[in-house]
Design a protein around this motif. Structure first.
Motif, PDB file in Angstrom:
ATOM      1  N   ALA A   1       0.809  -1.226   0.000  1.00 30.23           N
ATOM      2  CA  ALA A   1       0.000   0.000   0.000  1.00 30.23           C
ATOM      3  C   ALA A   1       0.833   1.262   0.000  1.00 30.23           C
ATOM      4  N   ALA A   2       2.158   1.163  -0.182  1.00 37.09           N
ATOM      5  CA  ALA A   2       3.008   2.352  -0.192  1.00 37.09           C
ATOM      6  C   ALA A   2       2.743   3.183  -1.444  1.00 37.09           C
ATOM      7  N   LEU A   3       2.523   4.488  -1.240  1.00 36.56           N
ATOM      8  CA  LEU A   3       2.287   5.439  -2.328  1.00 36.56           C
ATOM      9  C   LEU A   3       1.079   5.055  -3.170  1.00 36.56           C
ATOM     10  N   VAL A   4       0.094   4.451  -2.533  1.00 37.69           N
ATOM     11  CA  VAL A   4      -1.136   4.060  -3.214  1.00 37.69           C
ATOM     12  C   VAL A   4      -2.275   4.922  -2.692  1.00 37.69           C
ATOM     13  N   ASP A   5      -3.116   5.416  -3.583  1.00 37.15           N
ATOM     14  CA  ASP A   5      -4.234   6.261  -3.187  1.00 37.15           C
ATOM     15  C   ASP A   5      -5.224   5.483  -2.323  1.00 37.15           C
ATOM     16  N   ASP A   6      -5.919   6.224  -1.470  1.00 40.49           N
ATOM     17  CA  ASP A   6      -6.904   5.599  -0.589  1.00 40.49           C
ATOM     18  C   ASP A   6      -8.037   4.955  -1.380  1.00 40.49           C
ATOM     19  N   ASP A   7      -8.405   5.560  -2.500  1.00 39.07           N
ATOM     20  CA  ASP A   7      -9.480   4.977  -3.307  1.00 39.07           C
ATOM     21  C   ASP A   7      -9.077   3.609  -3.843  1.00 39.07           C
ATOM     22  N   GLN A   8      -7.799   3.465  -4.223  1.00 38.02           N
ATOM     23  CA  GLN A   8      -7.336   2.175  -4.720  1.00 38.02           C
ATOM     24  C   GLN A   8      -7.318   1.136  -3.611  1.00 38.02           C
ATOM     25  N   VAL A   9      -6.915   1.559  -2.413  1.00 41.58           N
ATOM     26  CA  VAL A   9      -6.916   0.639  -1.273  1.00 41.58           C
ATOM     27  C   VAL A   9      -8.338   0.189  -0.955  1.00 41.58           C
TER      28      VAL A   9
ATOM     29  N   GLY B   1      -5.257  -6.713  -4.795  1.00 41.21           N
ATOM     30  CA  GLY B   1      -3.948  -6.239  -4.383  1.00 41.21           C
ATOM     31  C   GLY B   1      -2.986  -7.340  -4.032  1.00 41.21           C
ATOM     32  N   ALA B   2      -3.401  -8.586  -4.219  1.00 41.08           N
ATOM     33  CA  ALA B   2      -2.528  -9.713  -3.906  1.00 41.08           C
ATOM     34  C   ALA B   2      -1.490  -9.973  -4.984  1.00 41.08           C
ATOM     35  N   GLY B   3      -1.607  -9.292  -6.120  1.00 41.92           N
ATOM     36  CA  GLY B   3      -0.652  -9.510  -7.192  1.00 41.92           C
ATOM     37  C   GLY B   3      -0.905 -10.829  -7.898  1.00 41.92           C
ATOM     38  N   ALA B   4       0.154 -11.361  -8.474  1.00 39.54           N
ATOM     39  CA  ALA B   4       0.052 -12.636  -9.195  1.00 39.54           C
ATOM     40  C   ALA B   4      -0.002 -13.782  -8.191  1.00 39.54           C
ATOM     41  N   ALA B   5      -1.107 -14.506  -8.192  1.00 41.06           N
ATOM     42  CA  ALA B   5      -1.287 -15.645  -7.289  1.00 41.06           C
ATOM     43  C   ALA B   5      -1.091 -16.929  -8.080  1.00 41.06           C
ATOM     44  N   VAL B   6      -0.166 -17.750  -7.653  1.00 42.25           N
ATOM     45  CA  VAL B   6       0.140 -19.015  -8.338  1.00 42.25           C
ATOM     46  C   VAL B   6       0.138 -20.128  -7.298  1.00 42.25           C
ATOM     47  N   PRO B   7      -0.291 -21.318  -7.665  1.00 41.91           N
ATOM     48  CA  PRO B   7      -0.244 -22.450  -6.717  1.00 41.91           C
ATOM     49  C   PRO B   7       1.187 -22.879  -6.446  1.00 41.91           C
ATOM     50  N   MET B   8       1.466 -23.224  -5.202  1.00 38.63           N
ATOM     51  CA  MET B   8       2.791 -23.662  -4.812  1.00 38.63           C
ATOM     52  C   MET B   8       2.977 -25.142  -5.127  1.00 38.63           C
ATOM     53  N   THR B   9       4.164 -25.482  -5.566  1.00 35.47           N
ATOM     54  CA  THR B   9       4.483 -26.877  -5.847  1.00 35.47           C
ATOM     55  C   THR B   9       4.807 -27.619  -4.552  1.00 35.47           C
ATOM     56  N   SER B  10       4.943 -28.919  -4.658  1.00 32.66           N
ATOM     57  CA  SER B  10       5.256 -29.727  -3.471  1.00 32.66           C
ATOM     58  C   SER B  10       6.603 -29.342  -2.878  1.00 32.66           C
ATOM     59  N   ALA B  11       7.592 -29.085  -3.731  1.00 38.31           N
ATOM     60  CA  ALA B  11       8.911 -28.712  -3.230  1.00 38.31           C
ATOM     61  C   ALA B  11       8.879 -27.371  -2.520  1.00 38.31           C
ATOM     62  N   GLN B  12       8.090 -26.429  -3.021  1.00 40.83           N
ATOM     63  CA  GLN B  12       7.994 -25.120  -2.380  1.00 40.83           C
ATOM     64  C   GLN B  12       7.298 -25.210  -1.025  1.00 40.83           C
ATOM     65  N   ILE B  13       6.260 -26.016  -0.925  1.00 33.73           N
ATOM     66  CA  ILE B  13       5.569 -26.179   0.358  1.00 33.73           C
ATOM     67  C   ILE B  13       6.496 -26.835   1.374  1.00 33.73           C
ATOM     68  N   ALA B  14       7.208 -27.875   0.965  1.00 32.87           N
ATOM     69  CA  ALA B  14       8.134 -28.545   1.874  1.00 32.87           C
ATOM     70  C   ALA B  14       9.245 -27.607   2.323  1.00 32.87           C
ATOM     71  N   ALA B  15       9.758 -26.777   1.419  1.00 28.40           N
ATOM     72  CA  ALA B  15      10.813 -25.838   1.782  1.00 28.40           C
ATOM     73  C   ALA B  15      10.305 -24.784   2.761  1.00 28.40           C
ATOM     74  N   ALA B  16       9.081 -24.281   2.551  1.00 24.41           N
ATOM     75  CA  ALA B  16       8.524 -23.274   3.462  1.00 24.41           C
ATOM     76  C   ALA B  16       8.340 -23.827   4.865  1.00 24.41           C
ATOM     77  N   VAL B  17       7.879 -25.066   4.967  1.00 23.82           N
ATOM     78  CA  VAL B  17       7.685 -25.678   6.289  1.00 23.82           C
ATOM     79  C   VAL B  17       9.030 -25.970   6.952  1.00 23.82           C
TER      80      VAL B  17
END
Length: 498
Positions: A153-161, A275-291
């Motif tokens: 939300a940095a430098l974003v107008d209140d209407d956009q938020v 405002g979440a940007g590009a949302a992509v599903p996480m792969t099995s390797a990414q989930i295991a690495a995050a945990v």
């Protein structure tokens, strides 16, 4: 000419579910109290001593339910939590050891506690994107995790938020119509940036014939920029029930993977306007690495280097910690120490869209911080029944008091407003919050706890440390899709009535 400035938009009108009763009791204790009084009255006709004994026993049983602390927890809940913790510690269930010295299959590092009976599978959605699906075998639930690149939300107008918030509310409302969806969670994690992504980006794009000045500048940026930088990651976990709600048939993992894969494109595209940007599903390797990083933050650098080579080689049986030890007020896991808090009361009154900004931002006294918002959507039919019941409960409490109470009046107004919004098409869902602070030394736990207290005050939240449940709360704050009420031994209907 005058410039008309729009009034800042505020949000709120949430209310905590309650059970109608007298003397601060819920529905079930109230019925037990009235039935006990009837028994005592009839016993007086036979023996006064026996009636006195029955009265003492009834007061001893219902007395702890009438005592409530600032978080709304009764004395019975506190006693049961302390008893369960004492019994679990006596049996050694607060300790976990894996790997070569563990009792689980040798050489593996499975997840402890609630996440022990899980397995991670590979699947492909309708856009041919690979994603990992987590099968929670104890409840036959399936979880898929989305990773978002939030705009900020940095430098974003209140209407956009305000537009982002409106579309986010619309996306949450659509979850109530998602067939088989049991819960959703949004996890915002802040941690120090390892700098490996920047190093990989520079080294792969640096030309051998580049000018010496450019090479020196990029080398200095590569070495100095990651110092003090923070990495903010946003993940959304969606949990689906494995059993069909229509006929109760248990569906296989392959069927659930195919069904969830067809829904992922619509779910990810719906997040683009929030405002979440590009949302992509996480792969099995990414989930295991995050945990794995959550349980042992020291491996973050190694996993970032491995991901730069397009392969971590980390399996789900290796994503857990080597050793953990749960204490009454904190949790030790591998090389780190963590404390988890649960939200006991949402912000009262109206709030602005930036109410959680400081809580979500990185903090210098906390190594890694996770803020997880838990959602449990209701389908339209259930939502209509709940809002009508809430109005009756709010009216009962307002009419029960001898003097008019401002809090009861506000609760009744909020219930009526919620019913009006639901009737006009709005969704209804329950929400909670878990906050986890992780440090690398036990001496820093008090400093981290003080920081969370200050941040929660600025967010107008009331947080309660999850005493006696640090391990399960830590796991629930991870993007694993664990729905804590579904793991509780006491049915949810009984807990709500008490």
């Amino acid at each position: 000419m005058e410039t008309l400035r729009a009034k800042p938009r505020t949000y709120g009108n949430w209310r905590k579910p309650t059970s109608p009763g007298i003397l601060g009791l819920g529905l079930a204790p109230t019925v037990a109290l009235l039935a006990g009084l009837v028994v005592v009255i009839f016993t007086l006709l036979v023996s006064m001593a026996l009636a006195f004994v029955l009265m003492v026993l009834m007061c001893a049983a219902l007395g702890p339910l009438m005592i409530r602390d600032r978080h709304g927890r009764t004395g019975m809940q506190w006693l049961s939590t302390r008893l369960a913790w004492t019994m679990a510690k006596a049996r050694g269930r607060h300790l976990y050891r894996s790997g070569p010295i563990g009792r689980i299959p040798p050489g593996t590092c499975q997840l402890p506690g609630l996440a022990a009976k899980t397995r991670l599978l590979d699947a492909t959605d309708a856009y041919k994107r690979p994603f990992g699906i987590l099968h929670i075998r104890s409840l036959d639930d399936f979880t898929v995790v989305l990773q978002c690149d939030a705009d900020g939300a940095a430098l974003v107008d209140d209407d956009q938020v305000d537009t982002w918030v409106a579309y986010w509310g619309l996306w949450l409302s659509s979850l109530g119509s998602e067939s088989g969806l049991a819960a959703a969670s949004i996890t915002v994690e802040t941690a120090p940036d390892t700098g490996e992504r920047l190093r990989e980006e520079i080294t792969t794009n640096l030309r051998t014939d580049a000018p010496e000045l450019s090479r020196r500048v990029l080398t200095k940026v590569m070495n100095d920029y990651p110092e003090g930088a923070a990495r903010i990651t946003t993940r959304i976990a969606l949990t689906y029930e494995g059993r069909s709600r229509t006929n109760g048939r248990r569906r296989s993992a392959e069927e659930m993977a195919a069904e969830i894969g067809t829904r992922l494109p619509a779910l990810t595209s719906g997040l683009s306007m929030t405002g979440a940007g590009a949302a992509v599903p996480m792969t099995s390797a990414q989930i295991a690495a995050a945990v794995r990083v959550a349980y042992d933050p020291t491996v973050a650098v190694l996993l970032d280097r491995a991901q730069a080579d397009q392969s971590t080689g980390l399996r789900w049986s290796e994503a857990g910690p080597f050793a953990t030890q749960e204490s009454w007020g904190h949790y030790r896991h591998d090389s780190a120490f963590s404390i988890t808090w649960a939200m006991s009361d949402a912000p009262r009154g109206e709030v602005f869209a930036t109410v959680l900004q400081r809580l979500l931002a990185p903090h210098e006294d906390i190594l890694r911080k996770r803020v997880t918002i838990l959602y449990r959507p209701h389908d339209p039919g259930t939502a209509a029944r709940i809002v009508e019941r809430d109005i009756k409960d709010a009216r009962f409490k307002a009419n029960q008091a001898k003097k008019a109470s401002a809090r009861n009046s506000v609760a009744l107004t909020a219930a009526e407003q919620t019913a009006l919004e639901e009737a006009t098409g709005a969704g209804l869902l329950r929400f909670g919050m878990l906050v986890t602070a992780t440090v690398d030394h036990i001496e820093k736990l008090d400093l981290a706890a003080s920081a969370i207290d200050n941040l929660s005050a600025s967010a107008r939240l009331v947080l309660r440390r999850a005493y006696g449940a640090q391990a399960s709360s830590f796991a629930a704050a991870l993007p694993l899709g664990l729905v804590l009420p579904r793991h509780a031994r006491v049915p949810q209907v009984v807990r709500e009535a008490i």
